[in-house]
Design an enzyme around this catalytic site. Structure first.
Site, mmCIF file in Angstrom:
data_model
loop_
_atom_site.group_PDB
_atom_site.id
_atom_site.type_symbol
_atom_site.label_atom_id
_atom_site.label_comp_id
_atom_site.label_asym_id
_atom_site.label_seq_id
_atom_site.Cartn_x
_atom_site.Cartn_y
_atom_site.Cartn_z
ATOM 1 N N TYR A 70 0.862 -1.188 0.000
ATOM 2 C CA TYR A 70 0.000 0.000 0.000
ATOM 3 C C TYR A 70 0.894 1.233 0.000
ATOM 4 O O TYR A 70 1.453 1.613 1.021
ATOM 5 C CB TYR A 70 -0.909 -0.045 1.231
ATOM 6 N N LYS A 78 -1.233 -1.166 -4.213
ATOM 7 C CA LYS A 78 -2.289 -0.154 -4.104
ATOM 8 C C LYS A 78 -1.597 1.197 -4.205
ATOM 9 O O LYS A 78 -0.902 1.617 -3.280
ATOM 10 C CB LYS A 78 -3.055 -0.279 -2.783
ATOM 11 N N GLU A 102 -10.497 11.100 -7.315
ATOM 12 C CA GLU A 102 -10.666 12.300 -8.124
ATOM 13 C C GLU A 102 -9.883 12.254 -9.424
ATOM 14 O O GLU A 102 -10.030 13.143 -10.281
ATOM 15 C CB GLU A 102 -10.278 13.546 -7.324
#
Length: 305
Positions: free
Chosen positions: A139, A169, A197
């Site tokens: 991550y 990730k 976004e």
């Protein structure tokens, strides 16, 4: 390790608390049903969104169990086990494997900063070794961990030294770096996008899976972005992505995850407030948040109810 790649929208799940900040795990099945109905294709548990770093290890085990049980094999559940104690993270990984999770993931230790790609490999190899039979995803979220390691170099080294490392990730805004990781070793790694976004940019760069917070509340909007992209309708895709940006900007006017929990409450999912050091929204802030969401059309077709 051969593992099925994560595709579609994977919701970074929230952790439900009661009015005094204790776990309220009877809420988990309702949320899982809501996410499945919204077309989410996976669950990422105890990450930043789920306040994993604000939970005790015992609580993290309980939260992981509640989501694995509620999912009941219908969609993959990835458990985030990162911890400042590598030993503790390894134990959490072992627990995830024991309860039937589909994959594990981990941030790097963040108090004592990791100083090199090889040292990061050493840490992640130890953690991933706690669940040797499960796919492991590193991550990467440098804004929170403070790690500035060359992530492509880490993946190259990790691919050689961590037997169950299958992917990443990627929660950063460097699309060129994300694309570089996608192409490593003849597209060996499953690199999953992590900034809601910028989903459209990630799709254009080759992303086929994304993990995010706002998929809990607006999965239909993101499904429409993906559909427009796949249809080659760039004007529509850009317009839809802009709606997502406006929604995220409205939420980001306040402490983000506290605002997200307030929105879950507006939609009928009482997950309580965030734990310290995150603060709850005031009643006036919740009113203002609803007003801002109305202004960007949040309740008019893109919300997941």
């Amino acid at each position: 390790m051969n593992a099925k790649r994560l595709t579609g929208l994977i919701a970074a799940t929230y952790t439900p608390f009661d009015a005094v900040g204790q776990l309220r795990l009877e809420q988990t099945p309702q949320m899982v049903e809501h996410l499945i109905a919204a077309g989410v294709s996976g669950l990422y548990v105890c990450g930043s969104t789920g306040e994993g770093m604000s939970l005790t290890s015992a609580e993290r085990r309980l939260v992981a169990e509640s989501y694995v049980q509620a999912a009941d094999g219908r969609l993959p559940v990835i458990i985030q086990v990162g911890h400042n104690s590598v030993v503790e993270a390894k134990q959490l990984a072992a627990h995830a494997q024991a309860i039937g999770a589909d994959a594990v993931s981990a941030t790097c230790p963040s108090y004592f900063k990791v100083q090199s790609a090889q040292l990061l490999v050493d840490c992640m190899r130890e953690i991933a070794g706690g669940a040797p039979n499960l796919p492991f995803y590193y991550y990467h979220i440098p804004v929170l961990t403070g790690s500035s390691i060359d992530i492509a170099q880490f993946m190259q080294l990790g691919g050689q030294q961590i037997p169950n490392l299958v992917g990443l990730k990627y929660t950063d805004t460097k699309l060129h770096e994300f694309q570089q990781c996608l192409k490593l070793q003849n597209e060996r790694f499953d690199v999953v996008w992590g900034c809601d976004e910028m989903l459209l940019g990630a799709l254009a760069s080759g992303s086929t899976g994304a993990i995010g917070s706002t998929y809990n509340i607006a999965a239909p909007l993101y499904h429409q972005i993906i559909a427009a992209f796949e249809a080659g309708d760039w004007n529509e895709a850009r317009a839809l992505q802009n709606q997502a940006i406006e929604m995220i900007n409205a939420i980001g006017t306040f402490p983000f995850h506290s605002a997200m929990k307030a929105i879950l409450g507006m939609l009928g999912y009482d997950f309580g407030d965030c734990r310290l050091p995150q603060r709850a929204l005031t009643p006036d802030e919740k009113i203002r948040l609803r007003e801002l969401l109305c202004q960007v059309g949040f309740f008019e077709g893109f919300v997941t109810r």
